[in-house]
Scaffold this active site. Structure first.
Site, short mmCIF file in Angstrom:
data_model
loop_
_atom_site.label_atom_id
_atom_site.label_comp_id
_atom_site.label_asym_id
_atom_site.label_seq_id
_atom_site.Cartn_x
_atom_site.Cartn_y
_atom_site.Cartn_z
N SER A 138 0.91 -1.21 -0.23
CA SER A 138 0.33 -0.04 0.40
C SER A 138 0.89 1.03 -0.11
O SER A 138 1.91 1.30 1.03
CB SER A 138 -0.71 0.07 0.72
OG SER A 138 -1.77 1.78 1.58
N LYS A 164 -1.31 -1.12 -4.50
CA LYS A 164 -1.94 -0.40 -4.04
C LYS A 164 -1.20 0.86 -3.71
O LYS A 164 -0.75 1.73 -3.53
CB LYS A 164 -2.98 -0.55 -2.80
CG LYS A 164 -3.64 -0.31 -1.99
CD LYS A 164 -3.90 -1.01 -0.96
CE LYS A 164 -4.28 -0.60 0.17
NZ LYS A 164 -5.54 -0.79 1.02
N LYS A 166 -2.97 5.17 -2.14
CA LYS A 166 -4.30 5.98 -1.55
C LYS A 166 -4.08 6.82 -2.82
O LYS A 166 -3.45 7.46 -3.23
CB LYS A 166 -3.11 5.96 -0.19
CG LYS A 166 -3.41 5.35 0.62
CD LYS A 166 -4.04 4.33 0.84
CE LYS A 166 -3.95 3.66 2.05
NZ LYS A 166 -5.11 2.94 2.70
N ASP A 191 -7.34 2.74 -3.15
CA ASP A 191 -8.09 3.02 -1.95
C ASP A 191 -8.15 4.45 -1.48
O ASP A 191 -7.51 5.63 -1.25
CB ASP A 191 -7.43 2.14 -0.93
CG ASP A 191 -7.79 1.73 0.56
OD1 ASP A 191 -8.75 2.70 0.79
OD2 ASP A 191 -7.11 1.35 1.60
N GLU A 216 -10.99 0.19 -3.46
CA GLU A 216 -11.06 -0.18 -2.29
C GLU A 216 -12.57 0.71 -1.28
O GLU A 216 -11.55 2.10 -1.40
CB GLU A 216 -10.45 -0.26 -1.31
CG GLU A 216 -9.57 -0.71 0.19
CD GLU A 216 -8.33 -1.22 0.67
OE1 GLU A 216 -7.54 -1.08 -0.19
OE2 GLU A 216 -8.76 -1.50 1.64
N ASP A 241 -13.84 -2.40 2.90
CA ASP A 241 -12.29 -2.14 4.49
C ASP A 241 -13.46 -1.93 5.67
O ASP A 241 -13.85 -2.34 6.21
CB ASP A 241 -11.49 -1.59 3.38
CG ASP A 241 -10.92 -1.22 4.75
OD1 ASP A 241 -10.78 -1.85 6.22
OD2 ASP A 241 -9.23 -1.09 4.34
N LYS A 265 -9.24 -7.16 8.21
CA LYS A 265 -8.43 -6.24 9.12
C LYS A 265 -9.38 -7.23 10.78
O LYS A 265 -9.80 -7.50 11.05
CB LYS A 265 -8.69 -4.79 9.01
CG LYS A 265 -7.68 -4.20 7.73
CD LYS A 265 -7.83 -2.76 8.38
CE LYS A 265 -7.34 -2.39 6.53
NZ LYS A 265 -7.65 -0.73 6.53
N GLY A 293 -3.55 -4.03 5.94
CA GLY A 293 -3.07 -3.63 7.41
C GLY A 293 -3.69 -2.26 7.44
O GLY A 293 -3.73 -1.71 7.18
#
Ligand code: OSB
Ligand code: MG
Length: 371
Positions: A138, A164, A166, A191, A216, A241, A265, A293
């Site tokens: 990420s 991934k 952000k 995400d 996400e 998520d 998670k 994570g």
């Protein structure tokens, strides 16, 4: 097996990140985590609370988790005989929310029980279908696209199987367009950490052209219904998520087709027992899962690795090498990634790594033992 805790020790540690991590809800430079040590029969089990430093990912933060553990969750488990680690979460289920605080304690009891049985934690939770877990990374929001490209090149060279990124309003379509041009065949995902609403549906639909493996949590942190509306309009699979905090919610979300993938998670769902249920509900519903994570130190990382050996964790997760986040981790060896972008599962009892007690002591800013 029956467990009666003699003591619960809470330790708050501070660990600076090697590089700040930016999401749509802000930048993190330093983590403040709570380590939970539970003792029974002369053995210790360890857990790590995954709450952030501020109540921005969800409602929890380090300070709230400390109080929940000290005043509510801890006293419910201390000196009380439970049938097995699988029932530890039920003892604190009367607490509304605060799953990360509850989960930090619950996973410690699982680790303890595995050690009492002399078994690796991954076996004890019913995992072990793979000896190596597939890993992605990420990458936080960067100040510029060239910086993001440089980070992606480093991670791909290290072997990671998917990237991934952000995103947030203003740093989305055009950034991803450039990244896709530069990396035409890489498995890419984005995400949003709840940064958009259904009013942004047209913008989110423009992401379809980039062949992302998933997007996400684009919408509200507690929103399931709007995700179903959005998913019906998007070709890109939505991965849920923030909004999945229980197996019940996972079941509802799958029924109304709010997403096609779930990120599990441990902390967000309150520990291993609920995580296994979410996993099972997703498997039954034909929804693949992967391990998310929360910028964990070594204990949280090790628990994530154990979880990712359950059968339906078929997509690369966000669990990556310790050195991506820490100059020094609290476990040894630290978590390392193979050139194929996997982490090998370890066979020692419990979570499988040694704790670096001296280092933990040196970064502890607060400690309290409940007896
Ligand atoms: O949404 O997955 C997330 C980190 C902090 C809060 C939320 C998230 C993340 C990550 C980091 O993406 C994943 C990692 O620990 O490497
Ligand atoms: Mg996420």
């Amino acid at each position: 097996m029956a467990i009666k805790l003699d003591s619960i020790t809470l330790r708050q540690i501070r660990m600076p990140l090697v590089h700040f991590f930016e999401t749509s809800f802000g930048r993190t430079y330093e983590r403040h985590m709570i380590l939970v040590e539970v003792k029974a029969d002369g053995l210790s089990g360890w857990g790590e609370v995954t709450a952030g430093e501020n109540p921005f990912y969800n409602e929890e933060w380090t300070e709230s988790a400390w109080l929940i553990l000290r005043d509510y969750a801890g006293p419910r488990l201390l000196h009380h005989t439970i049938e097995s680690a699988g029932t530890a979460g039920e003892r604190t289920a009367h607490i509304r929310g605060h799953n990360m605080a509850r989960g930090g304690l619950e996973v410690a009891v699982w680790d303890l029980e595995a050690r009492m049985l002399g078994k690796p934690l991954y076996q004890h939770i019913g995992g072990g279908v793979r000896r190596e877990i597939p890993c992605g990374v990420s990458i936080g929001i960067q100040d510029s696209v060239p910086q993001l490209i440089a980070k992606i090149e480093t991670e791909l060279a290290a072997g990671y199987q998917r990237i991934k990124m952000k995103i947030k309003p203003g740093k989305d379509v055009e950034v991803i367009r450039e990244i896709r041009q530069k990396f035409p065949t890489t498995k890419l995902t984005a995400d949003a950490n709840s940064a958009y609403t259904l009013d942004d549906a047209d913008l989110l639909k423009r992401l379809d052209q980039f062949d992302l493996t998933m997007i996400e949590q684009p919408l509200g942190h507690d929103e399931i219904i709007d995700h179903a509306t959005l998913q019906a309009e998007l070709n890109t699979p939505i991965c849920l998520d923030e909004c999945i905090r229980s197996a019940h919610q996972a079941k509802q979300a799958i029924e109304i087709k709010a997403g096609r993938i779930i990120n599990i998670k441990l902390g967000r769902v309150g520990g291993f027992a609920e995580a296994k249920k979410v996993h099972d509900v997703a498997l039954a519903g034909g929804v693949p899962v992967w391990c998310g994570g929360m910028l964990e130190a070594g204990i949280g990382r090790a628990h994530n690795i154990a979880m990712a050996t359950l059968p339906n964790f078929v997509l690369p997760g966000d669990v990556s090498a310790s050195k991506r986040y820490w100059a020094r981790d609290i476990i040894h060896p630290e978590v390392e990634v193979t050139p194929q972008g996997t982490i090998a599962v370890r066979d020692e009892p419990g979570f499988g790594y040694e704790l670096d007690h001296d280092f933990i002591r040196s970064i502890t800013v607060r400690e309290e033992t409940l007896t």
